[in-house]
Scaffold this motif. Structure first.
Motif, PDB file in Angstrom:
ATOM      1  N   UNK A 119       0.976  -1.205   0.529  1.00 32.90           N
ATOM      2  CA  UNK A 119      -0.165  -0.080  -0.101  1.00 32.90           C
ATOM      3  C   UNK A 119       0.839   1.619   0.077  1.00 32.90           C
ATOM      4  N   UNK A 120       0.430   2.068  -0.695  1.00 35.09           N
ATOM      5  CA  UNK A 120       0.969   3.451  -0.473  1.00 35.09           C
ATOM      6  C   UNK A 120       0.795   4.635   0.016  1.00 35.09           C
ATOM      7  N   UNK A 121      -0.214   4.031   1.080  1.00 32.10           N
ATOM      8  CA  UNK A 121      -1.029   4.594   2.089  1.00 32.10           C
ATOM      9  C   UNK A 121      -0.763   4.429   3.794  1.00 32.10           C
ATOM     10  N   UNK A 122      -0.142   4.591   4.521  1.00 31.99           N
ATOM     11  CA  UNK A 122      -0.524   4.535   5.527  1.00 31.99           C
ATOM     12  C   UNK A 122      -1.311   4.832   7.035  1.00 31.99           C
ATOM     13  N   UNK A 190       8.710   4.738  14.887  1.00 30.09           N
ATOM     14  CA  UNK A 190       9.553   3.423  14.384  1.00 30.09           C
ATOM     15  C   UNK A 190       9.483   2.451  12.777  1.00 30.09           C
ATOM     16  N   UNK A 191       7.025   2.222  13.163  1.00 28.44           N
ATOM     17  CA  UNK A 191       6.760   1.653  11.821  1.00 28.44           C
ATOM     18  C   UNK A 191       6.770   2.060  10.682  1.00 28.44           C
ATOM     19  N   UNK A 192       6.399   3.392  10.946  1.00 37.54           N
ATOM     20  CA  UNK A 192       6.322   4.281   9.644  1.00 37.54           C
ATOM     21  C   UNK A 192       7.632   4.736   8.450  1.00 37.54           C
ATOM     22  N   UNK A 193       9.048   3.940   9.395  1.00 36.68           N
ATOM     23  CA  UNK A 193      10.122   4.030   9.240  1.00 36.68           C
ATOM     24  C   UNK A 193      10.539   2.712   8.341  1.00 36.68           C
ATOM     25  N   UNK A 194       9.566   1.916   8.947  1.00 39.46           N
ATOM     26  CA  UNK A 194       9.943   0.555   8.420  1.00 39.46           C
ATOM     27  C   UNK A 194       8.882   0.223   6.746  1.00 39.46           C
ATOM     28  N   UNK A 195       7.765   1.218   6.621  1.00 39.87           N
ATOM     29  CA  UNK A 195       7.109   1.162   5.711  1.00 39.87           C
ATOM     30  C   UNK A 195       7.313   2.440   4.861  1.00 39.87           C
ATOM     31  N   UNK A 196       8.752   3.055   4.756  1.00 41.58           N
ATOM     32  CA  UNK A 196       8.748   3.367   3.439  1.00 41.58           C
ATOM     33  C   UNK A 196       9.858   2.559   2.494  1.00 41.58           C
ATOM     34  N   UNK A 197       9.708   3.642   1.352  1.00 42.02           N
ATOM     35  CA  UNK A 197       9.837   2.828  -0.098  1.00 42.02           C
ATOM     36  C   UNK A 197      11.391   4.077   0.190  1.00 42.02           C
ATOM     37  N   UNK A 231       5.498   5.754   1.751  1.00 40.00           N
ATOM     38  CA  UNK A 231       5.001   4.722   1.981  1.00 40.00           C
ATOM     39  C   UNK A 231       4.849   3.315   0.471  1.00 40.00           C
ATOM     40  N   UNK A 232       5.661   2.054   0.720  1.00 43.75           N
ATOM     41  CA  UNK A 232       4.470   1.708  -0.504  1.00 43.75           C
ATOM     42  C   UNK A 232       6.531   0.966  -1.317  1.00 43.75           C
ATOM     43  N   UNK A 233       6.290   0.403  -2.061  1.00 44.71           N
ATOM     44  CA  UNK A 233       7.836  -0.054  -2.277  1.00 44.71           C
ATOM     45  C   UNK A 233       8.362   0.658  -3.398  1.00 44.71           C
ATOM     46  N   UNK A 234       9.510   0.055  -3.435  1.00 43.44           N
ATOM     47  CA  UNK A 234      10.700   0.717  -4.575  1.00 43.44           C
ATOM     48  C   UNK A 234       9.530   0.743  -5.790  1.00 43.44           C
ATOM     49  N   UNK A 235       9.333  -0.956  -6.486  1.00 40.75           N
ATOM     50  CA  UNK A 235       8.751  -0.111  -7.959  1.00 40.75           C
ATOM     51  C   UNK A 235       7.432  -0.900  -7.178  1.00 40.75           C
ATOM     52  N   UNK A 236       6.426  -0.165  -6.815  1.00 34.08           N
ATOM     53  CA  UNK A 236       5.100  -0.149  -6.611  1.00 34.08           C
ATOM     54  C   UNK A 236       4.202  -0.905  -7.863  1.00 34.08           C
ATOM     55  N   UNK A 237       3.121  -1.654  -7.236  1.00 33.83           N
ATOM     56  CA  UNK A 237       2.550  -2.453  -7.831  1.00 33.83           C
ATOM     57  C   UNK A 237       0.739  -2.520  -8.602  1.00 33.83           C
TER      58      UNK A 237
END
Length: 302
Positions: A119-122, A190-197, A231-237
């Motif tokens: 997801x690109x949202x948090x 801390x977890x926002x960091x984890x979901x960062x691209x 938020x999301x992936x390096x290459x989003x789906x």
């Protein structure tokens, strides 16, 4: 020892999840934070419902594996008592850290875990965006607990407690917790960091409940005031289809591993190397992206 009858606390928590998402939506709208997108939220909820349904089957496999080891190979018999819950709290959280870390560093486990990062949202609905496949094999990181002598029912209960804890940290409505809390526990920051691209945030903060493991094993990264989390992936789906979200990385992984002219070694490496790895050296894994980012940041400072 008589088998304990622990309730499935995840099912009991569903009404709480719904109320919490409604409250978060109200608070974020009031403060002008646009964190929900309807199609994205519905996709996350659909993924969560699918996870609960498939969990009836995967948990049967997990229980069977746990009981098999517990009944035949356990080294000790740890009683179900107040003090043993303290021990299993730390043991389960340690197991979760390594499961979570390896799920980012090994593509076979990333194939199921990527769902949670798609997801690109948090927001709290993102916490519900759970795998449909991981439950059938990720439990291997917990097999040492029944071997040690923890009862399988006790292990599953603590795993559920950890999952429940991690629900509330998926929010932008809370900026920071008190310093002492941030120092010890996993938090929204801390977890926002984890979901960062963002390259600096990739594969950081794998904690379940305690952030101490990341600090101990060198994977901790604080949220930077001058580096807003993307938020999301390096290459989003770029899809809201739950079936595609659940299985698209499996398809990509097997395509990379079993198509084209490659050695048997390289085909196997596509399953065990980190996401982004390419057999011809053209790929970039998270460590490469992070190092590039740090070099650029250092040059800018100069």
């Amino acid at each position: 020892m008589q088998d304990p009858n622990f309730p499935n606390i995840i099912l009991f928590a569903i009404p709480f999840f719904i109320m919490a998402m409604g409250l978060e939506l109200y608070v974020t709208i009031k403060h002008g934070i646009k964190t929900y997108e309807p199609k994205d939220a519905f996709s996350s909820i659909a993924m969560g419902l699918g996870n609960v349904f498939l969990g009836f089957f995967s948990k049967a496999i997990v229980l069977l594996a746990f009981y098999f080891i517990y009944e035949n190979f356990r080294l000790f018999t740890i009683p179900i008592a107040w003090w043993s819950f303290i021990f299993i709290f730390f043991a389960d959280d340690f197991a979760y850290y390594w499961f979570h870390r390896i799920s980012h560093e090994c593509r076979l486990f990333w194939a199921s875990h990527v769902v949670h990062h798609s997801s690109k949202h948090y927001n709290l609905s993102t916490a519900l965006r759970q795998t449909w496949s991981g439950g059938f094999y990720s439990f291997v990181f917990w097999l040492w607990l029944p071997l040690l002598g923890f009862h399988p029912g006790m292990i599953l209960l603590q795993m559920s407690i950890s999952l429940l804890y991690q629900f509330w940290i998926h929010t932008e409505a809370i900026h920071k917790m008190p310093k002492w809390f941030e120092a010890v526990f996993n938090t929204p920051s801390h977890h926002r960091v984890h979901h960062g691209s963002n390259p600096i945030y990739l594969d950081r903060n794998h904690a379940g409940i305690l952030i101490i493991w990341d600090k101990l094993f060198g994977t901790f990264q604080p949220e930077l005031e001058n580096e807003k989390v993307v938020y999301g992936l390096v290459k989003n789906i770029d899809t809201y289809n739950p079936v595609k979200i659940a299985f698209i990385e499996w398809i990509h992984m097997f395509k990379d591993a079993f198509s084209g002219q490659k050695s048997l070694k390289d085909r196997i490496l596509y399953l065990i190397k980190p996401p982004g790895w390419k057999h011809d050296g053209s790929g970039q894994i998270s460590d490469d992206l992070r190092q590039d980012w740090l070099k650029k940041a250092q040059n800018n400072d100069i």
